[in-house]
Design a protein around this motif. Structure first.
Motif, PDB file in Angstrom:
ATOM      1  N   HIS A 105       0.813  -1.210   0.000  1.00  0.00           N
ATOM      2  CA  HIS A 105       0.000   0.000   0.000  1.00  0.00           C
ATOM      3  C   HIS A 105       0.853   1.270   0.000  1.00  0.00           C
ATOM      4  O   HIS A 105       0.354   2.352   0.271  1.00  0.00           O
ATOM      5  N   ARG A 106       2.152   1.118  -0.296  1.00  0.00           N
ATOM      6  CA  ARG A 106       3.074   2.261  -0.332  1.00  0.00           C
ATOM      7  C   ARG A 106       2.948   3.098   0.946  1.00  0.00           C
ATOM      8  O   ARG A 106       2.738   4.317   0.910  1.00  0.00           O
ATOM      9  N   ARG A 107       3.099   2.448   2.054  1.00  0.00           N
ATOM     10  CA  ARG A 107       2.937   3.116   3.345  1.00  0.00           C
ATOM     11  C   ARG A 107       4.115   4.028   3.647  1.00  0.00           C
ATOM     12  O   ARG A 107       5.273   3.680   3.395  1.00  0.00           O
ATOM     13  N   TRP A 108       3.800   5.207   4.184  1.00  0.00           N
ATOM     14  CA  TRP A 108       4.804   6.155   4.642  1.00  0.00           C
ATOM     15  C   TRP A 108       4.568   6.473   6.112  1.00  0.00           C
ATOM     16  O   TRP A 108       3.431   6.433   6.594  1.00  0.00           O
ATOM     17  N   GLN A 109       5.664   6.783   6.819  1.00  0.00           N
ATOM     18  CA  GLN A 109       5.582   7.201   8.223  1.00  0.00           C
ATOM     19  C   GLN A 109       6.238   8.574   8.365  1.00  0.00           C
ATOM     20  O   GLN A 109       7.245   8.861   7.705  1.00  0.00           O
ATOM     21  N   VAL A 110       5.654   9.392   9.218  1.00  0.00           N
ATOM     22  CA  VAL A 110       6.165  10.747   9.425  1.00  0.00           C
ATOM     23  C   VAL A 110       6.478  10.945  10.900  1.00  0.00           C
ATOM     24  O   VAL A 110       5.624  10.700  11.767  1.00  0.00           O
ATOM     25  N   PHE A 111       7.716  11.382  11.181  1.00  0.00           N
ATOM     26  CA  PHE A 111       8.209  11.529  12.549  1.00  0.00           C
ATOM     27  C   PHE A 111       8.558  12.984  12.839  1.00  0.00           C
ATOM     28  O   PHE A 111       8.875  13.758  11.928  1.00  0.00           O
ATOM     29  N   ARG A 112       8.546  13.332  14.096  1.00  0.00           N
ATOM     30  CA  ARG A 112       8.917  14.685  14.505  1.00  0.00           C
ATOM     31  C   ARG A 112      10.418  14.908  14.304  1.00  0.00           C
ATOM     32  O   ARG A 112      11.246  14.029  14.580  1.00  0.00           O
ATOM     33  N   GLY A 113      10.780  16.094  13.799  1.00  0.00           N
ATOM     34  CA  GLY A 113      12.192  16.421  13.599  1.00  0.00           C
ATOM     35  C   GLY A 113      12.857  15.475  12.618  1.00  0.00           C
ATOM     36  O   GLY A 113      12.281  15.122  11.591  1.00  0.00           O
ATOM     37  N   GLU A 114      14.058  15.045  12.937  1.00  0.00           N
ATOM     38  CA  GLU A 114      14.775  14.089  12.088  1.00  0.00           C
ATOM     39  C   GLU A 114      14.749  12.688  12.677  1.00  0.00           C
ATOM     40  O   GLU A 114      15.508  11.817  12.262  1.00  0.00           O
ATOM     41  N   SER A 115      13.858  12.464  13.620  1.00  0.00           N
ATOM     42  CA  SER A 115      13.782  11.182  14.315  1.00  0.00           C
ATOM     43  C   SER A 115      13.171  10.096  13.434  1.00  0.00           C
ATOM     44  O   SER A 115      12.463  10.379  12.459  1.00  0.00           O
ATOM     45  N   SER A 116      13.474   8.850  13.775  1.00  0.00           N
ATOM     46  CA  SER A 116      12.784   7.690  13.202  1.00  0.00           C
ATOM     47  C   SER A 116      12.360   6.748  14.324  1.00  0.00           C
ATOM     48  O   SER A 116      12.031   5.588  14.093  1.00  0.00           O
ATOM     49  N   ASP A 117      12.371   7.291  15.556  1.00  0.00           N
ATOM     50  CA  ASP A 117      11.989   6.527  16.746  1.00  0.00           C
ATOM     51  C   ASP A 117      10.463   6.427  16.798  1.00  0.00           C
ATOM     52  O   ASP A 117       9.761   7.428  16.626  1.00  0.00           O
ATOM     53  N   PRO A 118       9.908   5.233  17.046  1.00  0.00           N
ATOM     54  CA  PRO A 118       8.454   5.065  17.115  1.00  0.00           C
ATOM     55  C   PRO A 118       7.764   6.031  18.069  1.00  0.00           C
ATOM     56  O   PRO A 118       6.621   6.429  17.839  1.00  0.00           O
ATOM     57  N   LYS A 119       8.456   6.444  19.122  1.00  0.00           N
ATOM     58  CA  LYS A 119       7.834   7.360  20.084  1.00  0.00           C
ATOM     59  C   LYS A 119       7.636   8.756  19.495  1.00  0.00           C
ATOM     60  O   LYS A 119       6.861   9.557  20.019  1.00  0.00           O
TER      61      LYS A 119
END
Length: 216
Positions: free
Chosen positions: A99-113
């Motif tokens: 489904h071509r999923r994308w995730q967006v994180f705060r700042g330059e983080s890639s941490d799930p939190k």
């Protein structure tokens, strides 16, 4: 006339009436919510392969956001920066996602939190663009928090709140002969009052990436 704090001067609110949401719809940050419609111009430098292939300005041409890409990465990755170069959110695709999923994180983080929201195509096979958006707290993803519908080819897309008919932003093609000559793709986005315009810009960047994937 309303004054846009991100602009160099006052910006006239369009004549069309917009009904502000009762409460600010904040996803990235409250500083990106205005009590009046925010008109943005997005310029994509089609000929570049390096960082900075996106610029987001107000109607006066003042830069509000820039988009930086990452080359030689195992997954698509973009960072949305403010005019001063400060990272606002980072966007990355999930590998092997139908489904071509994308995730967006705060700042330059890639941490799930630090996850703010994720997106996926409404269906695997699409004639027109359909994108479901889920906030980080919506872990079950039974009902989307936002939905985007439209035609990316025509640069005609509308963002809705959930599965409702409540429009929160609209994108349309900005015809400009000079932009074509300079090898740039230019389009406009109107973000409705009390809606997080940094969030809307992040959605537009994801849409562009999905469109580029279809060309490969």
């Amino acid at each position: 006339m309303a004054t846009d704090p991100t602009a160099a001067g006052p910006v006239t609110v369009p004549a069309a009436a917009y009904q502000p949401l009762p409460n600010p719809m904040t996803v990235v940050g409250p500083q990106f919510c205005a009590q009046y419609p925010v008109d943005l111009v997005i310029v994509k430098k089609m000929m570049t392969i390096s960082d900075g292939n996106f610029a987001v300005t107000d109607v006066n041409g003042s830069v509000i956001f820039k988009v930086k890409g990452t080359l030689l990465s195992l997954r698509d990755h973009r960072v949305l920066l403010d005019a001063a170069g400060k990272p606002i959110v980072s966007l990355q695709s999930k590998m092997l996602s139908m489904h071509r999923r994308w995730q967006v994180f705060r700042g330059e983080s890639s941490d799930p939190k630090d996850l703010l929201f994720s997106t996926k195509l409404s269906s695997i096979i699409q004639l027109k663009t359909g994108l479901d958006v889920f906030l980080a707290a919506n872990t079950k993803e039974e009902i989307c928090d936002f939905k985007l519908k439209g035609s990316w080819f025509d640069r005609s897309c509308t963002v809705y709140a959930g599965n409702s008919n409540t429009i929160i932003a609209q994108m349309h093609k900005k015809h400009n002969v000079q932009s074509v000559v300079l090898g740039k793709d230019t389009f406009a986005v109107t973000v409705y009052p009390n809606v997080d315009y940094a969030f809307i810009v992040a959605l537009i960047v994801i849409l562009d990436e999905i469109n580029d994937d279809k060309k490969d």
